[in-house]
Motif scaffolding. Sequence first.
Motif, PDB file in Angstrom:
ATOM      1  N   ALA A 283     -10.594 -16.555  12.166  1.00  0.00           N
ATOM      2  CA  ALA A 283      -9.829 -16.290  13.389  1.00  0.00           C
ATOM      3  C   ALA A 283      -8.533 -16.575  12.814  1.00  0.00           C
ATOM      4  CB  ALA A 283     -10.129 -17.507  13.982  1.00  0.00           C
ATOM      5  N   ILE A 284      -8.472 -17.181  11.755  1.00  0.00           N
ATOM      6  CA  ILE A 284      -7.125 -17.227  11.283  1.00  0.00           C
ATOM      7  C   ILE A 284      -6.536 -15.723  11.291  1.00  0.00           C
ATOM      8  CG2 ILE A 284      -5.911 -17.754   9.512  1.00  0.00           C
ATOM      9  CD1 ILE A 284      -7.947 -19.242   8.803  1.00  0.00           C
ATOM     10  N   VAL A 285      -7.300 -14.962  10.579  1.00  0.00           N
ATOM     11  CA  VAL A 285      -6.448 -13.903  10.201  1.00  0.00           C
ATOM     12  C   VAL A 285      -5.846 -13.485  11.552  1.00  0.00           C
ATOM     13  CG1 VAL A 285      -6.845 -11.669   9.737  1.00  0.00           C
ATOM     14  CG2 VAL A 285      -7.939 -13.213   8.828  1.00  0.00           C
ATOM     15  N   ARG A 286      -6.697 -13.063  12.688  1.00  0.00           N
ATOM     16  CA  ARG A 286      -6.215 -12.538  13.514  1.00  0.00           C
ATOM     17  C   ARG A 286      -5.175 -13.620  14.254  1.00  0.00           C
ATOM     18  NH1 ARG A 286      -8.791  -9.558  14.290  1.00  0.00           N
ATOM     19  NH2 ARG A 286     -10.022  -9.106  13.004  1.00  0.00           N
ATOM     20  N   ARG A 287      -5.325 -14.542  13.702  1.00  0.00           N
ATOM     21  CA  ARG A 287      -4.417 -15.605  14.469  1.00  0.00           C
ATOM     22  C   ARG A 287      -3.295 -15.139  14.476  1.00  0.00           C
ATOM     23  NH1 ARG A 287      -4.908 -15.063   9.588  1.00  0.00           N
ATOM     24  NH2 ARG A 287      -4.643 -14.697   8.274  1.00  0.00           N
ATOM     25  N   GLU A 288      -2.895 -14.378  13.668  1.00  0.00           N
ATOM     26  CA  GLU A 288      -1.430 -14.103  13.842  1.00  0.00           C
ATOM     27  C   GLU A 288      -1.118 -13.430  15.246  1.00  0.00           C
ATOM     28  OE1 GLU A 288      -1.772 -13.590   9.807  1.00  0.00           O
ATOM     29  OE2 GLU A 288      -0.231 -12.765  10.538  1.00  0.00           O
ATOM     30  N   ILE A 289      -1.997 -12.664  15.459  1.00  0.00           N
ATOM     31  CA  ILE A 289      -1.816 -12.232  16.758  1.00  0.00           C
ATOM     32  C   ILE A 289      -1.986 -13.304  17.757  1.00  0.00           C
ATOM     33  CG2 ILE A 289      -3.149 -11.042  18.260  1.00  0.00           C
ATOM     34  CD1 ILE A 289      -4.273  -9.959  16.087  1.00  0.00           C
ATOM     35  N   LYS A 290      -2.989 -13.995  17.677  1.00  0.00           N
ATOM     36  CA  LYS A 290      -3.162 -14.862  18.575  1.00  0.00           C
ATOM     37  C   LYS A 290      -2.091 -15.875  18.398  1.00  0.00           C
ATOM     38  CE  LYS A 290      -7.123 -14.112  18.188  1.00  0.00           C
ATOM     39  NZ  LYS A 290      -7.864 -14.417  17.890  1.00  0.00           N
ATOM     40  N   MET A 480       7.292  -5.785  10.393  1.00  0.00           N
ATOM     41  CA  MET A 480       6.314  -6.782  10.017  1.00  0.00           C
ATOM     42  C   MET A 480       4.995  -6.694  10.598  1.00  0.00           C
ATOM     43  SD  MET A 480       8.270 -10.101   8.347  1.00  0.00           S
ATOM     44  CE  MET A 480       7.557 -11.073   9.537  1.00  0.00           C
ATOM     45  N   TRP A 481       4.888  -6.172  11.777  1.00  0.00           N
ATOM     46  CA  TRP A 481       3.676  -5.843  12.362  1.00  0.00           C
ATOM     47  C   TRP A 481       3.180  -4.741  12.918  1.00  0.00           C
ATOM     48  CZ3 TRP A 481       1.613 -10.707  11.910  1.00  0.00           C
ATOM     49  CH2 TRP A 481       2.542 -11.602  11.906  1.00  0.00           C
ATOM     50  N   ALA A 482       2.141  -4.449  12.940  1.00  0.00           N
ATOM     51  CA  ALA A 482       1.495  -3.194  13.460  1.00  0.00           C
ATOM     52  C   ALA A 482       0.446  -3.648  14.523  1.00  0.00           C
ATOM     53  CB  ALA A 482       0.887  -2.520  12.370  1.00  0.00           C
ATOM     54  N   VAL A 483       0.098  -2.880  15.519  1.00  0.00           N
ATOM     55  CA  VAL A 483      -1.158  -3.212  16.176  1.00  0.00           C
ATOM     56  C   VAL A 483      -2.046  -2.175  16.143  1.00  0.00           C
ATOM     57  CG1 VAL A 483      -1.771  -3.490  18.775  1.00  0.00           C
ATOM     58  CG2 VAL A 483       0.725  -4.104  17.933  1.00  0.00           C
ATOM     59  N   VAL A 484      -3.270  -2.547  15.592  1.00  0.00           N
ATOM     60  CA  VAL A 484      -4.380  -1.606  15.197  1.00  0.00           C
ATOM     61  C   VAL A 484      -5.575  -2.054  16.082  1.00  0.00           C
ATOM     62  CG1 VAL A 484      -5.950  -1.080  13.442  1.00  0.00           C
ATOM     63  CG2 VAL A 484      -3.489  -2.046  12.862  1.00  0.00           C
ATOM     64  N   ASP A 485      -5.767  -1.114  16.815  1.00  0.00           N
ATOM     65  CA  ASP A 485      -6.810  -1.402  18.067  1.00  0.00           C
ATOM     66  C   ASP A 485      -6.509  -2.569  18.829  1.00  0.00           C
ATOM     67  OD1 ASP A 485      -8.087   0.809  16.754  1.00  0.00           O
ATOM     68  OD2 ASP A 485      -9.584  -0.096  15.668  1.00  0.00           O
ATOM     69  N   GLY A 486      -5.271  -2.648  19.057  1.00  0.00           N
ATOM     70  CA  GLY A 486      -5.068  -3.756  20.007  1.00  0.00           C
ATOM     71  C   GLY A 486      -4.906  -5.037  19.232  1.00  0.00           C
ATOM     72  N   VAL A 487      -5.014  -5.203  17.928  1.00  0.00           N
ATOM     73  CA  VAL A 487      -4.852  -6.378  17.267  1.00  0.00           C
ATOM     74  C   VAL A 487      -3.545  -6.313  16.437  1.00  0.00           C
ATOM     75  CG1 VAL A 487      -5.756  -7.726  15.535  1.00  0.00           C
ATOM     76  CG2 VAL A 487      -7.422  -6.640  17.020  1.00  0.00           C
ATOM     77  N   GLU A 489      -1.473  -6.844  13.559  1.00  0.00           N
ATOM     78  CA  GLU A 489      -1.769  -6.966  12.029  1.00  0.00           C
ATOM     79  C   GLU A 489      -0.438  -7.287  11.270  1.00  0.00           C
ATOM     80  OE1 GLU A 489      -4.845  -7.716  10.953  1.00  0.00           O
ATOM     81  OE2 GLU A 489      -6.533  -6.631  11.877  1.00  0.00           O
ATOM     82  N   LYS A 490      -0.533  -7.751  10.116  1.00  0.00           N
ATOM     83  CA  LYS A 490       0.630  -7.678   9.196  1.00  0.00           C
ATOM     84  C   LYS A 490       0.815  -6.546   8.453  1.00  0.00           C
ATOM     85  CE  LYS A 490       2.864 -11.789   7.118  1.00  0.00           C
ATOM     86  NZ  LYS A 490       2.928 -13.001   6.718  1.00  0.00           N
ATOM     87  N   ALA A 574      -3.074  -7.462   3.071  1.00  0.00           N
ATOM     88  CA  ALA A 574      -4.240  -7.801   2.422  1.00  0.00           C
ATOM     89  C   ALA A 574      -4.912  -8.633   3.647  1.00  0.00           C
ATOM     90  CB  ALA A 574      -4.187  -8.681   1.273  1.00  0.00           C
ATOM     91  N   SER A 575      -4.155  -9.360   4.662  1.00  0.00           N
ATOM     92  CA  SER A 575      -4.885 -10.273   5.249  1.00  0.00           C
ATOM     93  C   SER A 575      -5.506  -9.548   6.620  1.00  0.00           C
ATOM     94  CB  SER A 575      -3.863 -11.134   5.764  1.00  0.00           C
ATOM     95  OG  SER A 575      -2.760 -10.615   6.556  1.00  0.00           O
ATOM     96  N   SER A 576      -5.131  -8.248   6.751  1.00  0.00           N
ATOM     97  CA  SER A 576      -5.609  -7.341   7.807  1.00  0.00           C
ATOM     98  C   SER A 576      -6.995  -7.246   8.077  1.00  0.00           C
ATOM     99  CB  SER A 576      -4.787  -6.094   7.874  1.00  0.00           C
ATOM    100  OG  SER A 576      -5.347  -5.415   6.861  1.00  0.00           O
ATOM    101  N   SER A 577      -7.555  -7.021   8.810  1.00  0.00           N
ATOM    102  CA  SER A 577      -8.970  -6.949   9.026  1.00  0.00           C
ATOM    103  C   SER A 577      -9.474  -5.490   8.383  1.00  0.00           C
ATOM    104  CB  SER A 577      -9.749  -6.847  10.243  1.00  0.00           C
ATOM    105  OG  SER A 577      -9.402  -5.623  11.064  1.00  0.00           O
ATOM    106  N   LEU A 578      -8.593  -4.758   8.464  1.00  0.00           N
ATOM    107  CA  LEU A 578      -8.888  -3.302   7.769  1.00  0.00           C
ATOM    108  C   LEU A 578      -9.002  -3.502   6.374  1.00  0.00           C
ATOM    109  CD1 LEU A 578      -9.280  -0.789   9.182  1.00  0.00           C
ATOM    110  CD2 LEU A 578      -6.648  -0.191   8.905  1.00  0.00           C
ATOM    111  N   LYS A 579      -8.136  -4.298   5.805  1.00  0.00           N
ATOM    112  CA  LYS A 579      -8.191  -4.648   4.306  1.00  0.00           C
ATOM    113  C   LYS A 579      -9.570  -5.497   4.012  1.00  0.00           C
ATOM    114  CE  LYS A 579      -4.502  -2.653   2.394  1.00  0.00           C
ATOM    115  NZ  LYS A 579      -4.637  -1.513   1.143  1.00  0.00           N
TER     116      LYS A 579
END
Length: 932
Positions: A283-290, A480-487, A489-490, A574-579
């Motif tokens: 979750a963390i990762v995404r956390r950012e989002i969250k 600093m942020w991008a939104v990839v598929d709605g999430v 990401e840094k 690196a923390s993005s889910s794509l990576k």
Amino acid sequence: MAVVNPTNLAIDDDDDDTPISFKRTSNSTKTARPTPSKHEGSSGGNGAPVRIPKPVSPNPQKNGATGASRPLHMKPPSSSPNHRPSGSGQPNSLAQHSSKANSIDMSKLKRPLVKDERSDDSDDEVPIGLRRKVEEKKLKGVDTRVQKTDDSDDDDKPLGLKINSSRMSSNRVNKPVLQRTVPKVEQPDEDSDDDKPLASRLPSNAGPKSGGDVSEDSEDEKPLAARFSKVAGSGNPKIASSSKGLTSDTNGQQSLGKRPLDNSNQTSSALKKAKPSNVSASAIVRREIKTDDNTPLAQRLKMGESSKGKSSAKSVFKKSPASVKKDIKKMKGKGKLKKNMKNSQFSKIMKVPPGSGGGKKWTTLEHNGVIFPPPYKPHGVKMLYNGKPIDLTPEQEEVATMFAVMKDTDYAAKPTFIDNFFTDWRKVLGKNHIIKNFELCDFTPIYEWHLREKERKKQMTTEEKKTLREDKLKQEEKYMWAVVDGVKEKVGNFRVEPPGLFRGRGEHPKMGKLKRRILPSDITINIGKGAPVPECPIPGESWKEVKHDNTVTWLAFWNDPINPKDFKYVFLAASSSLKGQSDKEKYEKSRKLKGHIQRIRENYTKDFKNKDVTRRQIAVATYLIDKLALRAGNEKDDDEADTVGCCTLKVDNVTCMPPNQIQFDFLGKDSIRYFNTVEVEELVYKAIEGFRAGKKPGQDLFDKIDTSRLNAHLKDLMPGLTAKVFRTYNASITLDGILHEETEDGTVLEKIAVYQRANKEVLSFTIGENQLLVSSFILTLGCPFSYTQVAIICNHQRSVSKSHESQMTRMNEKIDELKSQMEELKADLNKAKKGKPLGYDSEGKPKRNLAPEAIQKKVATLEGKIEKMEMDKRIKEDLKTVALGTSKINYLDPRITVAWCKRHEVPIEKIFNKSLLAKFVWAMDVDPEFRF
DNA sequence: TCGAAGACTTGGTTAAAAAAAT
DNA sequence: ATTTTTTTAACCAAGTCTTCGA
């Protein structure tokens, strides 16, 4: 001490000469670039640096353990000599070396070949508490599958492992691993995620331990919650805010919300929202989002590490593994089982499966483009030409300043650097400029201005600095942020590289060239169709192009001004889910190699004597890559530093030393010298002699193959297999083996020490070699030179902290002090027992008379203190040159570490720092019994 | 088949932040 | 409260490997 194994050392010193720079090398290399055609340059290299035998620190014991050279020699299969048993290897070797030592000879440097001493390794090395248990291995053996006997194993096993004894003890590693692993592991593939969307994967259940456990560990650290937050980044107020901003601003709107939540597919939708549930690390990762959501970090994080109750925890975990996985699969989203209990579970988030659509990496992509460095601000300080102040236009001054500022770097003295700089600068000065001769230029005034500026910055108050930092952050926040598929990401590197002088490594022919300023018109942006085009930050200018390519992951790129055919990309962090996804895939692939490695090794061993030269070259090259962790070695252009890798080794990079040793000496990646003498199998030795026959020094050793041929062959053996997979495989499987064998019960600190040692062992196999070299050299030989001198030899100055020595001294003093206190206490204890007065303390005051029990207690406390101190010292000495943090990043499957932490109740935060935690979110929910 | 493009990973260096010492 | 040391993160060069195009 040192573990080095002398044995081979013998080699000599030819090198002595070499010392000076690593670079030596190339001589040959360059010279002949025999291969006209393509290969001109050769490339790649791997670098395994020279390793010295392991440095062993103080404790001789280690030697074995660590295994100094990993690769060094590989012994033939059968030989596994003494693995463990014997033991004592011979520390002596060092001695020998040392003797030589006066001059720095490379010989010393060379890694000794390690012989099989591994044996020794045994326990000695191990830190106090932890000695490895030799025996265990046997236990493990349970599964039989692959293995053979232990000994034998070695043989078969990865060369690397076998190889030197010391470092990687092959045995341990291999076998155990294999066996166990196989069975259990399994999941990998499945997990593999290939199919699933990262997100979904991530979450899985983290929570193993979770639940209640949490409490305890914490003590060391902070409450999970706390930690978490950090991790999440939320810690940063700013970030948090920013995130919000994001949402709000740009996109926020739409996309954000959506994806995560909804998309998550079925199952998971929960996830995102899931706050309640606990998101786990993932979750963390995404956390950012969250972040916004406030989900209690704590919950999310929970992951497992913290479990307290050991027993309970363990049990929990254990079971779970299998089941867990299954569950996961079945219900991606849910996974509550555990959670319920523990809380920790993660929900799963599903995104669109990344991998799914052929080559499709994302569905929607929004971001704000890149940020440019501020325009140049002229300082007006005049440099001197022929003693006279010169007026320069801002553009001219800018370039002059770039050079002036580098006065105290090595570059400033390199002819190539100066030539390139001067050539490019003169272009800026114009044809008829008065400045025509570099020798007459005096940049000192500018350099001094620079020093003053630096000082001024240093003098700023904390407040001012803080304000400055905040302003900058505010400015950069939207990028600093991008939104990839709605999430959300840094973004990794959203700052365009500023102009400067190119700092190529080694003897790069282009060093010093002006790296011109990049403008919006140089940049190509990649966003989703329909996404708003990022606003160009420089008024009046515009992007070069806006693309909508969802088969790639870059957000923007520009052509490298130094090498226009190369690109500079802007990727997600690196923390993005794509990576994270591709990282996980990388480890799954190397894990898969485990199931093929035996066959692959047999295959190339058979081909050592194949009549077809090409086949033989492929076999030997593969062997070197497997055993020595050499890099593949792609071809390089002439306008790059002349370095090599396996396939591009030149005849003169390899020396055959009868009866069966091969000495490697070449510049690998980053021009780091790889200097190593290895004992190889007879057939390999013969084959290499054959490849060298009739060729001149600069010619290719492996003239019939290149990386594409080699990799094509590897792919026939296992889908997706390429040369670099061996590095990951050998590093990870070794770590897994060591951790499984060596960890014993003990304090968290002791366990961490075990981990670090294992980490270092593996690393030395693949990374940080230059540093290792230095440390080994010093430790092992009791180097009579200063660190600086060694650094010069090694070409890498910052290896060992300059203050290391004094720090060690200080620690020793402290230990001595504690020990004398101990003496005194013990004396007091005696007196107390006999009912005598304790007398006076150092200041002449009478001591309070305590009951013997009280004193006894103090003794115990002090004892603990001394022990800890000594352990700290050992760790420090051992790790002083190794940047464990960086290395953990690329070669070691984080799941090995996470599982180990769970099994041993070591908080993962003790091992992974914040960025690693973010990067490895996907690994946090691993089963505690995971085997690589 | 092959070289050039292109995309992405790896890893050393350096600057900045955090922690420890003074 | 500073200064020093250590750790972390940023930066960006240098590899690997895949794909493209003729």
